[in-house]
Design an enzyme around this catalytic site. Structure first.
Site, PDB file in Angstrom:
ATOM      1  N   SER A 146     -15.262 -20.241 135.723  1.00 47.54           N
ATOM      2  CA  SER A 146     -15.482 -21.656 136.063  1.00 47.54           C
ATOM      3  C   SER A 146     -15.150 -22.529 134.859  1.00 47.54           C
ATOM      4  CB  SER A 146     -16.957 -21.853 136.421  1.00 47.54           C
ATOM      5  OG  SER A 146     -17.288 -23.221 136.462  1.00 47.54           O
ATOM      6  N   TYR A 159     -26.325 -21.346 136.549  1.00 48.57           N
ATOM      7  CA  TYR A 159     -24.935 -21.150 136.979  1.00 48.57           C
ATOM      8  C   TYR A 159     -24.026 -21.102 135.746  1.00 48.57           C
ATOM      9  CZ  TYR A 159     -20.432 -22.142 139.243  1.00 48.57           C
ATOM     10  OH  TYR A 159     -19.117 -22.089 139.677  1.00 48.57           O
TER      11      TYR A 159
HETATM   12  C1  GCO Z   1     -21.518 -28.444 139.697  1.00 50.22           C
HETATM   13  C2  GCO Z   1     -20.425 -27.664 140.396  1.00 50.22           C
HETATM   14  C3  GCO Z   1     -19.537 -27.045 139.324  1.00 50.22           C
HETATM   15  C4  GCO Z   1     -18.231 -26.554 139.889  1.00 50.22           C
HETATM   16  C5  GCO Z   1     -17.927 -25.175 139.449  1.00 50.22           C
HETATM   17  C6  GCO Z   1     -16.527 -24.775 139.842  1.00 50.22           C
HETATM   18  O1  GCO Z   1     -22.649 -28.455 140.183  1.00 50.22           O
HETATM   19  O2  GCO Z   1     -21.190 -29.058 138.656  1.00 50.22           O
HETATM   20  O3  GCO Z   1     -20.943 -26.662 141.241  1.00 50.22           O
HETATM   21  O4  GCO Z   1     -20.292 -26.070 138.690  1.00 50.22           O
HETATM   22  O5  GCO Z   1     -18.156 -26.547 141.256  1.00 50.22           O
HETATM   23  O6  GCO Z   1     -18.015 -25.156 138.077  1.00 50.22           O
HETATM   24  O7  GCO Z   1     -16.091 -23.760 139.022  1.00 50.22           O
END
Ligand code: GCO
Length: 255
Positions: A146, A159
């Protein structure tokens, strides 16, 4: 002929979390490039619908419903896929989830679930497939990282932590599996119009921020990840190892 380098005919590709979104687009693209694709998800019905969508394009694919967070389910499924479909040449570790909440209030079970889905699953599935790739002295592993492998923003600490680990796990795997002619790389999506980001797209302020923060001035469409996936799945990338290829409209390189 340079384009033949991207031909995946005769290769078997497993894409985890591919009944929708980024995983589905990547699976579709690998099939269009000639691979025998195996779709994965936990929901067999959703997988069936995805298989029909690929069949509607005149392409065939297989489905394998298993939970990527269960080491036992993963081992059993990989065994069956290699028996029924054939040796897995390409693995795309795409399965992932997102849960946004302030760090100080973040529920510990939610942390555990996100780590299991986004990180432990990469370890389990890569290990089960790499065991066999090592014996064959060839393979391609593509981990979906990501922009958050390199950046941070509030409310997505878990995440971000998992995606940072996916980046460094990719490098460590490249170091260890490279001598067996297995290339391990990662793709780093930026902001894409997916189910996972529905709440963000529907938030006018966040939507506007993504458009102004991204040099391309827009959200990505999931099919725009196909080129990077075919490249890293093909002979065109045989001397590329441990690389994180950002597909983010330029977001991660500008302030
Ligand atoms: C958020 C998003 C991001 C992007 C992800 C794609 O909440 O900022 O979910 O995290 O979608 O990084 O790779």
């Amino acid at each position: 002929m340079a384009l033949n380098l991207f031909n995946l005919e005769g290769r078997v590709a497993l894409v985890t979390g591919s009944s929708q979104g980024i995983g589905f687009s990547i699976a579709k693209g690998l099939a269009q490039a000639g691979a025998h694709v195996v779709l994965n998800g936990r929901d067999a019905d959703k997988l069936g619908t995805a298989r029909e969508a690929i069949a509607a394009l005149g392409l065939t694919c297989h489905i394998s419903a298993f939970d990527v967070t269960s080491a036992r389910d993963v081992a059993a499924a990989i065994e069956v896929i290699e028996e029924k479909v054939g040796p897995i040449d390409i693995l795309v570790n795409n399965a992932g989830a997102q849960k946004r909440a302030p760090f100080v209030d973040y529920d510990h079970q939610d942390w555990d679930k996100l780590v299991a889905t986004n990180l432990t699953s990469v370890f389990y599935v890569a290990q089960a497939v790499a065991k066999r790739m090592v014996a064959r002295k060839r393979g391609k592993i593509i981990n979906i990282a990501s922009v958050m492998s390199e950046l941070g923003r509030p409310t997505i600490v878990p995440y971000t932590a998992t995606k940072g680990a996916v980046k460094t796990m990719t490098r460590a795997l490249a170091a260890e599996l490279g001598p067996q002619n297995i290339q391990v790389n990662a793709i780093g999506p930026g902001y894409f119009a997916t189910e996972l980001n529905k709440a963000l797209i529907e938030n006018p302020e966040f939507n506007g921020w993504v458009k102004s923060r991204t040099p391309a001035g827009r959200w990505g469409e999931t099919d725009e990840l196909i080129g990077a996936a075919v490249f890293l799945a093909s002979s065109a990338s045989d001397y590329v190892n441990g690389h994180l290829l950002m597909v983010d409209g330029g977001l991660s390189v500008v302030v």
